[in-house]
Motif scaffolding. Sequence first.
Motif, mmCIF file in Angstrom:
data_model
loop_
_atom_site.group_PDB
_atom_site.id
_atom_site.type_symbol
_atom_site.label_atom_id
_atom_site.label_comp_id
_atom_site.label_asym_id
_atom_site.label_seq_id
_atom_site.Cartn_x
_atom_site.Cartn_y
_atom_site.Cartn_z
ATOM 1 N N LEU A 27 0.645 -0.972 0.123
ATOM 2 C CA LEU A 27 0.362 -0.183 -0.336
ATOM 3 C C LEU A 27 1.255 1.370 0.171
ATOM 4 N N GLU A 28 0.792 2.190 -0.854
ATOM 5 C CA GLU A 28 1.614 3.678 -1.096
ATOM 6 C C GLU A 28 0.355 4.789 -0.100
ATOM 7 N N LEU A 29 1.038 5.651 0.445
ATOM 8 C CA LEU A 29 0.573 7.056 0.414
ATOM 9 C C LEU A 29 1.540 8.152 0.130
ATOM 10 N N PHE A 30 0.407 8.846 -0.113
ATOM 11 C CA PHE A 30 0.557 10.125 -0.124
ATOM 12 C C PHE A 30 0.318 11.048 0.132
ATOM 13 N N GLU A 31 0.642 11.867 0.868
ATOM 14 C CA GLU A 31 0.560 12.629 2.105
ATOM 15 C C GLU A 31 0.913 13.593 2.440
ATOM 16 N N ASP A 32 0.809 14.924 3.465
ATOM 17 C CA ASP A 32 1.252 16.055 3.401
ATOM 18 C C ASP A 32 0.849 16.505 4.538
ATOM 19 N N PRO A 33 1.648 16.842 5.594
ATOM 20 C CA PRO A 33 1.156 16.869 7.303
ATOM 21 C C PRO A 33 0.264 17.831 7.399
ATOM 22 N N ARG A 34 0.083 18.473 6.730
ATOM 23 C CA ARG A 34 -1.072 20.135 6.679
ATOM 24 C C ARG A 34 -2.006 19.376 5.897
ATOM 25 N N CYS A 35 -1.909 18.826 5.087
ATOM 26 C CA CYS A 35 -3.783 18.530 4.946
ATOM 27 C C CYS A 35 -3.918 18.277 5.199
ATOM 28 N N PRO A 36 -5.280 19.169 4.832
ATOM 29 C CA PRO A 36 -6.632 18.596 6.085
ATOM 30 C C PRO A 36 -7.290 17.190 5.468
ATOM 31 N N GLY A 37 -7.490 16.744 3.737
ATOM 32 C CA GLY A 37 -7.780 16.080 3.583
ATOM 33 C C GLY A 37 -6.911 14.561 4.159
ATOM 34 N N CYS A 38 -6.543 14.904 4.640
ATOM 35 C CA CYS A 38 -5.037 13.619 4.959
ATOM 36 C C CYS A 38 -4.853 13.125 6.119
ATOM 37 N N SER A 39 -5.554 14.777 6.852
ATOM 38 C CA SER A 39 -6.103 14.123 8.132
ATOM 39 C C SER A 39 -7.769 13.662 8.451
ATOM 40 N N VAL A 40 -8.858 13.779 7.609
ATOM 41 C CA VAL A 40 -9.959 12.802 7.776
ATOM 42 C C VAL A 40 -9.453 11.585 7.476
ATOM 43 N N PHE A 41 -8.944 11.365 6.114
ATOM 44 C CA PHE A 41 -8.340 10.200 6.150
ATOM 45 C C PHE A 41 -7.944 9.357 7.226
ATOM 46 N N GLU A 42 -6.751 9.789 7.494
ATOM 47 C CA GLU A 42 -6.596 9.042 8.579
ATOM 48 C C GLU A 42 -6.952 9.260 10.002
ATOM 49 N N GLN A 43 -7.914 9.722 10.048
ATOM 50 C CA GLN A 43 -8.811 9.469 11.434
ATOM 51 C C GLN A 43 -9.744 8.859 10.424
ATOM 52 N N THR A 44 -10.013 8.299 9.412
ATOM 53 C CA THR A 44 -11.225 7.339 9.167
ATOM 54 C C THR A 44 -10.254 6.575 8.719
ATOM 55 N N VAL A 45 -9.262 5.874 8.740
ATOM 56 C CA VAL A 45 -8.768 4.363 8.484
ATOM 57 C C VAL A 45 -7.292 4.042 9.159
ATOM 58 N N GLY A 46 -7.008 5.255 9.800
ATOM 59 C CA GLY A 46 -5.626 5.136 9.773
ATOM 60 C C GLY A 46 -4.699 3.349 11.140
ATOM 61 N N SER A 47 -6.180 3.495 11.369
ATOM 62 C CA SER A 47 -6.360 2.314 12.497
ATOM 63 C C SER A 47 -6.733 1.280 11.998
#
Length: 280
Positions: free
Chosen positions: A102-122
């Motif tokens: 699985l490859e993930l492309f993210e930026d630390p300040r990205c709000p969409g990344c924040s929502v994604f991590e909160q949803t499926v990060g665990s």
Amino acid sequence: MSNRNSQANKQAARERLRAERERQAKKDRTRRQLIVGGAVVAVLAVAGGIGLAVANSGGSSSGSGADVWAKAAKAKPVPPAHTSGPNGTTITVGKSDAKNTLELFEDPRCPGCSVFEQTVGSTIEKDVSDGKYKATYHIGTFLDNNLQGTGSKNALSALGAALNVSPDAFLKYKFALYSKEYHPDETGPDKFADDSYLLKVADTIPALKGNAAFEKAVKDGTYDAWAMAMSKEFNNHSDVRSTPTVKMNGTVLGTQSAQGPVAPSSVADFNAQVDKNLKK
């Protein structure tokens, strides 16, 4: 979702806002019949949130502002432990014999990344632990240019310090930075530019709390040059138009939009798309 090509639009909006504030300042000066000068302009800039201080502050405590990161971009990277590839820019977490990636492309300040991590990060953390797939992380800092500031670079450097402790510390710290409690609003203060804030978030991770070596690495900017190398590696992926972008064995997951792919928005959708693209 954060669009990598939105810098010009955001810059234009900032210029319009600045021009409007300058016109208002002139009206105020005329009405009061006062000679104000630079002091009032500075006050208006702070009160109005133009963000000049944000744009020129932050970074590791070894220095501040864009000059720190310009120097870091030219320095030889110090790769954290648990990395591979040129300058340690490959971060792969999980069992080395896992058939799927699985490859993930993210930026630390990205709000969409924040929502994604909160949803499926665990879910991702559990899947990686179970050996369902290994995860490779590509972390960019383009939002520092789009939004102004240094928070993405500074957070990435701190993530390098966490990775040097352990892959588990890296994952848990990344999850904490993207959490609802600690992730800054995209249009708010550049909190990640402040080392003390990054250390505050790190105190929620047992492996990092009170870890003198980790704290020193964050404050000294040990992994600043590595963060710049990571950002450069991210920019080499010209097919990634927005964050978060998620791929399973090279196939982009989610739905397509004019701005780029939209990552799965639920655990069920994520699992379904992952399973569809697993190698048997």
